[in-house]
Design a protein around this motif. Structure first.
Motif, PDB file in Angstrom:
ATOM      1  N   LYS A 129       8.026   3.691   4.173  1.00 31.63           N
ATOM      2  CA  LYS A 129       7.192   2.511   4.411  1.00 31.63           C
ATOM      3  C   LYS A 129       7.468   1.881   5.771  1.00 31.63           C
ATOM      4  N   GLN A 177       4.692  -7.465   1.630  1.00 32.94           N
ATOM      5  CA  GLN A 177       4.320  -7.254   0.241  1.00 32.94           C
ATOM      6  C   GLN A 177       3.669  -8.521  -0.328  1.00 32.94           C
ATOM      7  N   SER A 190       5.182  -5.107  -6.361  1.00 33.98           N
ATOM      8  CA  SER A 190       5.212  -3.995  -5.409  1.00 33.98           C
ATOM      9  C   SER A 190       6.402  -4.070  -4.462  1.00 33.98           C
ATOM     10  N   LEU A 221       8.411  -0.919  -3.624  1.00 37.09           N
ATOM     11  CA  LEU A 221       7.677   0.251  -3.151  1.00 37.09           C
ATOM     12  C   LEU A 221       8.044   0.525  -1.698  1.00 37.09           C
ATOM     13  N   ASP A 222       9.188   1.180  -1.499  1.00 39.98           N
ATOM     14  CA  ASP A 222       9.668   1.468  -0.151  1.00 39.98           C
ATOM     15  C   ASP A 222       9.296   2.864   0.323  1.00 39.98           C
ATOM     16  N   SER A 223       8.859   3.726  -0.587  1.00 42.47           N
ATOM     17  CA  SER A 223       8.473   5.084  -0.201  1.00 42.47           C
ATOM     18  C   SER A 223       7.444   5.627  -1.180  1.00 42.47           C
ATOM     19  N   LEU A 224       6.639   6.527  -0.692  1.00 45.83           N
ATOM     20  CA  LEU A 224       5.687   7.269  -1.522  1.00 45.83           C
ATOM     21  C   LEU A 224       5.882   8.753  -1.250  1.00 45.83           C
ATOM     22  N   CYS A 253      -2.981   3.032   2.565  1.00 47.11           N
ATOM     23  CA  CYS A 253      -3.143   1.587   2.424  1.00 47.11           C
ATOM     24  C   CYS A 253      -4.322   1.308   1.498  1.00 47.11           C
ATOM     25  N   PHE A 293       1.340  -0.601   1.508  1.00 46.67           N
ATOM     26  CA  PHE A 293       2.092   0.530   2.054  1.00 46.67           C
ATOM     27  C   PHE A 293       1.369   1.131   3.244  1.00 46.67           C
ATOM     28  N   LYS A 294       2.055   1.141   4.385  1.00 42.85           N
ATOM     29  CA  LYS A 294       1.666   1.921   5.548  1.00 42.85           C
ATOM     30  C   LYS A 294       2.828   2.840   5.886  1.00 42.85           C
TER      31      LYS A 294
END
Length: 207
Positions: free
Chosen positions: A45, A51, A56, A59-62, A180, A187-188
């Motif tokens: 991220k 945030q 969320s 949510l530090d990574s996808l 996004c 999240f970007k």
């Protein structure tokens, strides 16, 4: 990064024929449809995203999950033992943690392969430069490169198997929007080199 670019250009120059002189009747063109398995892709991220909702906050990574892929090589043999070629690869996969949209990854590379030995297995090393398109909520086209190690065993004068392991590196821009969610952009992807591996196998037609 500069050293990797010099290495790729060095691999792209000395390219040529994949088979021995006994098959001189062909025009030296090859077509290889392939399918394979792609590793997962980890996205970190960007620190620029605020945030908006507490749920969320973690949510530090996808991750684009590992899945199947398919693609095509169009290759031209040249005077030295190898090929210059155009490579297209496509993957569609789920995003983890679960997101409403799927992630598709399309790669288009100008590539080459250097045949190391004209024996039964015809081992080769390869490299490519081109672009990768990531698409989920939005799409992003980024410059990318690849390195490969494979074999090209002949079945007949005009047919061969092709199996390889190929690694990709794609340079993601800091301003990307493809992960996004427009309804709630939390999240970007951080601008960096995103890497992935593929194991591919295909059938080569030489004509």
């Amino acid at each position: 990064m500069k050293r990797a670019g010099i290495m790729m250009m060095g691999l792209l120059l000395p390219l040529g024929q994949a088979w021995s002189a006994e098959a001189t009747a062909s025009t030296g063109w090859q077509m290889t449809p392939f399918f394979g398995y792609s590793s997962s892709i980890d996205f970190e991220k960007s620190g620029d995203v605020v945030q908006p909702v507490p749920l969320s906050a973690s949510l530090d990574s996808l991750q684009g999950q590992s899945s199947g892929n398919w693609g095509l090589f169009i290759s031209k043999e040249v005077d030295d033992p190898g090929m210059v070629e155009l490579l297209y690869s496509h993957q569609s996969t789920r995003i983890s943690p679960d997101q409403p949209d799927r992630l598709t990854v399309d790669m288009l590379h100008f590539a080459g392969a250097l045949i190391l030995s004209d024996n039964l297995m015809a081992p080769y090393i390869g490299a490519g430069i081109g672009v990768t398109r990531f698409a989920a909520y939005d799409s992003e086209v980024t410059p990318s490169m690849s390195l490969a190690l494979g074999v090209l065993p002949r079945l007949t004068e005009h047919l061969a198997l092709r199996a390889e392991v190929r690694g990709y590196g794609s340079l993601v821009n800091d301003s990307n929007q493809f992960l996004c969610n427009p309804d709630n952009c939390v999240f970007k992807v951080r601008g960096e080199l995103v890497t992935q591996w593929q194991a591919n196998i295909g059938l080569t037609l030489r004509f």
